[in-house]
Design a protein around this motif. Structure first.
Motif, PDB file in Angstrom:
ATOM      1  N   UNK A  37       0.864  -1.179   0.000  1.00  0.00           N
ATOM      2  CA  UNK A  37       0.000   0.000   0.000  1.00  0.00           C
ATOM      3  C   UNK A  37       0.899   1.226   0.000  1.00  0.00           C
ATOM      4  N   UNK A  38       0.769   2.061  -1.014  1.00  0.00           N
ATOM      5  CA  UNK A  38       1.633   3.221  -1.170  1.00  0.00           C
ATOM      6  C   UNK A  38       1.053   4.413  -0.413  1.00  0.00           C
ATOM      7  N   UNK A  39       1.112   4.333   0.918  1.00  0.00           N
ATOM      8  CA  UNK A  39       0.601   5.402   1.771  1.00  0.00           C
ATOM      9  C   UNK A  39       1.556   6.595   1.701  1.00  0.00           C
ATOM     10  N   UNK A  40       1.108   7.860   1.645  1.00  0.00           N
ATOM     11  CA  UNK A  40      -0.281   8.314   1.785  1.00  0.00           C
ATOM     12  C   UNK A  40      -1.026   8.506   0.478  1.00  0.00           C
ATOM     13  N   UNK A  41      -0.405   8.147  -0.673  1.00  0.00           N
ATOM     14  CA  UNK A  41      -1.108   8.315  -1.948  1.00  0.00           C
ATOM     15  C   UNK A  41      -2.315   7.408  -2.055  1.00  0.00           C
ATOM     16  N   UNK A  42      -2.279   6.304  -1.335  1.00  0.00           N
ATOM     17  CA  UNK A  42      -3.409   5.398  -1.257  1.00  0.00           C
ATOM     18  C   UNK A  42      -3.468   4.809   0.143  1.00  0.00           C
ATOM     19  N   UNK A  43      -4.610   4.268   0.494  1.00  0.00           N
ATOM     20  CA  UNK A  43      -4.816   3.769   1.852  1.00  0.00           C
ATOM     21  C   UNK A  43      -5.539   2.436   1.794  1.00  0.00           C
ATOM     22  N   UNK A  44      -5.210   1.591   2.750  1.00  0.00           N
ATOM     23  CA  UNK A  44      -5.879   0.290   2.826  1.00  0.00           C
ATOM     24  C   UNK A  44      -7.340   0.473   3.222  1.00  0.00           C
ATOM     25  N   UNK A  45      -8.209  -0.308   2.666  1.00  0.00           N
ATOM     26  CA  UNK A  45      -9.635  -0.228   2.987  1.00  0.00           C
ATOM     27  C   UNK A  45      -9.876  -0.811   4.370  1.00  0.00           C
ATOM     28  N   UNK A 135     -14.890  14.944  12.294  1.00  0.00           N
ATOM     29  CA  UNK A 135     -14.055  16.146  12.124  1.00  0.00           C
ATOM     30  C   UNK A 135     -13.779  16.454  10.661  1.00  0.00           C
ATOM     31  N   UNK A 136     -13.355  17.672  10.401  1.00  0.00           N
ATOM     32  CA  UNK A 136     -13.011  18.081   9.038  1.00  0.00           C
ATOM     33  C   UNK A 136     -11.883  17.198   8.514  1.00  0.00           C
ATOM     34  N   UNK A 137     -12.100  16.632   7.356  1.00  0.00           N
ATOM     35  CA  UNK A 137     -11.176  15.630   6.830  1.00  0.00           C
ATOM     36  C   UNK A 137     -10.447  16.176   5.608  1.00  0.00           C
ATOM     37  N   UNK A 138      -9.136  16.089   5.627  1.00  0.00           N
ATOM     38  CA  UNK A 138      -8.301  16.415   4.468  1.00  0.00           C
ATOM     39  C   UNK A 138      -7.717  15.095   3.979  1.00  0.00           C
ATOM     40  N   UNK A 139      -8.217  14.616   2.881  1.00  0.00           N
ATOM     41  CA  UNK A 139      -7.818  13.304   2.381  1.00  0.00           C
ATOM     42  C   UNK A 139      -6.705  13.452   1.340  1.00  0.00           C
ATOM     43  N   UNK A 140      -5.562  12.858   1.656  1.00  0.00           N
ATOM     44  CA  UNK A 140      -4.442  12.870   0.720  1.00  0.00           C
ATOM     45  C   UNK A 140      -4.531  11.712  -0.264  1.00  0.00           C
ATOM     46  N   UNK A 141      -5.166  10.629   0.151  1.00  0.00           N
ATOM     47  CA  UNK A 141      -5.202   9.468  -0.726  1.00  0.00           C
ATOM     48  C   UNK A 141      -6.184   9.663  -1.873  1.00  0.00           C
ATOM     49  N   UNK A 142      -5.824   9.147  -3.019  1.00  0.00           N
ATOM     50  CA  UNK A 142      -6.670   9.208  -4.203  1.00  0.00           C
ATOM     51  C   UNK A 142      -7.544   7.975  -4.333  1.00  0.00           C
ATOM     52  N   UNK A 143      -7.183   6.918  -3.604  1.00  0.00           N
ATOM     53  CA  UNK A 143      -7.938   5.681  -3.681  1.00  0.00           C
ATOM     54  C   UNK A 143      -7.649   4.834  -2.452  1.00  0.00           C
ATOM     55  N   UNK A 144      -8.539   3.903  -2.192  1.00  0.00           N
ATOM     56  CA  UNK A 144      -8.316   2.908  -1.157  1.00  0.00           C
ATOM     57  C   UNK A 144      -8.195   1.550  -1.843  1.00  0.00           C
ATOM     58  N   UNK A 156      -4.084 -13.282  -6.608  1.00  0.00           N
ATOM     59  CA  UNK A 156      -4.226 -12.144  -5.710  1.00  0.00           C
ATOM     60  C   UNK A 156      -4.684 -10.938  -6.516  1.00  0.00           C
ATOM     61  N   UNK A 157      -5.852 -10.382  -6.137  1.00  0.00           N
ATOM     62  CA  UNK A 157      -6.445  -9.263  -6.873  1.00  0.00           C
ATOM     63  C   UNK A 157      -6.355  -8.007  -6.025  1.00  0.00           C
ATOM     64  N   UNK A 158      -6.000  -6.917  -6.653  1.00  0.00           N
ATOM     65  CA  UNK A 158      -5.892  -5.622  -5.986  1.00  0.00           C
ATOM     66  C   UNK A 158      -7.058  -4.747  -6.445  1.00  0.00           C
ATOM     67  N   UNK A 159      -8.008  -4.553  -5.557  1.00  0.00           N
ATOM     68  CA  UNK A 159      -9.208  -3.780  -5.879  1.00  0.00           C
ATOM     69  C   UNK A 159      -9.011  -2.336  -5.460  1.00  0.00           C
ATOM     70  N   UNK A 164     -16.017   5.554   1.835  1.00  0.00           N
ATOM     71  CA  UNK A 164     -16.411   6.605   2.768  1.00  0.00           C
ATOM     72  C   UNK A 164     -15.841   6.312   4.146  1.00  0.00           C
ATOM     73  N   UNK A 165     -15.477   7.380   4.838  1.00  0.00           N
ATOM     74  CA  UNK A 165     -14.943   7.224   6.184  1.00  0.00           C
ATOM     75  C   UNK A 165     -16.049   7.201   7.236  1.00  0.00           C
ATOM     76  N   UNK A 166     -17.252   7.639   6.872  1.00  0.00           N
ATOM     77  CA  UNK A 166     -18.374   7.551   7.796  1.00  0.00           C
ATOM     78  C   UNK A 166     -18.960   6.146   7.755  1.00  0.00           C
ATOM     79  N   UNK A 167     -19.272   5.615   8.914  1.00  0.00           N
ATOM     80  CA  UNK A 167     -19.872   4.289   9.014  1.00  0.00           C
ATOM     81  C   UNK A 167     -21.353   4.462   9.338  1.00  0.00           C
ATOM     82  N   UNK A 168     -22.254   3.929   8.508  1.00  0.00           N
ATOM     83  CA  UNK A 168     -23.683   4.071   8.822  1.00  0.00           C
ATOM     84  C   UNK A 168     -24.013   3.374  10.134  1.00  0.00           C
ATOM     85  N   UNK A 169     -24.801   4.005  10.987  1.00  0.00           N
ATOM     86  CA  UNK A 169     -25.124   3.397  12.291  1.00  0.00           C
ATOM     87  C   UNK A 169     -25.916   2.104  12.127  1.00  0.00           C
TER      88      UNK A 169
END
Length: 251
Positions: A37-45, A135-144, A156-159, A164-169
């Motif tokens: 995972x090439x953080x911070x350009x991308x982030x693990x889901x 909180x106010x989110x500044x996202x550096x990653x372009x994809x997860x 092995x597949x890379x999706x 979204x960072x919000x989790x529905x209740x």
């Protein structure tokens, strides 16, 4: 002293090894087969149950104090304005999410936000009004990215996506309950239940005890205003005689 002789290398072999290293680098750049995972350009889901920043819905809160009582790090304190609401000190929080799991109405919920920056230790203590929103989110990653094994071809597949960072209740079946006294004649009149009630729904009044027309002493009458009671259960846990209980509405 032992003097080591210089190791002689084969220029052809060195060139071959360099070519293999460059070829592997080009291969991984074009079609990678490594879990990277090439953080911070991308982030693990992150999964939906990820224990991140806690979000609070004050409309669902019944001021039961369970989150504050179950917190092992003493990071949650109740504060009062129109009623008691939790505040969270992230300098103490260990993200165990016991508070989220114990909330009977689903007023506390998780999110996928975990890298929150604060300027000082004082800012890490958030009031109930501050935790009502993500909180106010500044996202550096372009994809997860998410890795999984395609069992049809055993590959092995890379999706790639941007989640979204919000989790529905989660839907919580809330049972409407009200406090009730099972043995009013055993009441001591200590008023502990009235002192802890966040809604001021309990009153203890003195009364005279008489046999016939003769007054033999005084006692206490416990009055519970069911229209104010939210069923938080604080009075039940506080009663030394264990004569208070929570009854479901309609029973």
């Amino acid at each position: 002293m032992i003097r080591l002789s210089k190791v002689k290398t084969d220029p052809v072999e060195n060139l071959k090894r360099h070519a293999e290293a460059i070829g592997e680098a080009v291969k991984q750049a074009i079609k990678p087969d490594r879990v990277t995972v090439e953080y911070p350009r991308e982030r693990r889901k992150y999964p939906e149950c990820f224990r991140g920043f806690i979000v609070f819905d004050k409309e669902k809160c019944i001021s039961c104090f369970r989150c504050a009582q179950i917190c092992p790090a003493n990071a949650i304190q109740m504060e009062y304005f129109d009623k008691a609401y939790p505040s969270i000190d992230y300098a103490k929080c260990i993200f165990c999410h016991f508070c989220v799991d114990s909330c009977p109405t689903g007023a506390l919920n998780t999110s996928k936000v975990h890298d929150v920056a604060f300027k000082s230790m004082d800012e890490m203590r958030l009031s109930a009004k501050q935790i009502t929103k993500v909180p106010e989110i500044v996202r550096e990653e372009k994809q997860t990215v998410e890795y999984y094994v395609d069992r049809n071809v055993w590959k092995l597949v890379r999706k790639k996506e941007l989640d979204r960072l919000e989790v529905p209740p989660k839907p919580v079946k809330v049972k409407e309950r009200r406090a009730a006294c099972t043995e009013p004649e055993s009441c001591l009149g200590c008023r502990l239940c009235a002192s802890v009630c966040p809604q001021n729904a309990i009153k203890v009044e003195k009364c005279e005890i008489s046999i016939g027309e003769e007054v033999t002493g005084t006692g206490c009458v416990l009055q519970i205003q069911t229209d104010l009671c939210t069923g938080c259960g604080l009075c039940v846990r506080q009663c030394p005689m264990q004569i208070l209980t929570l009854e479901e509405v309609g029973e």
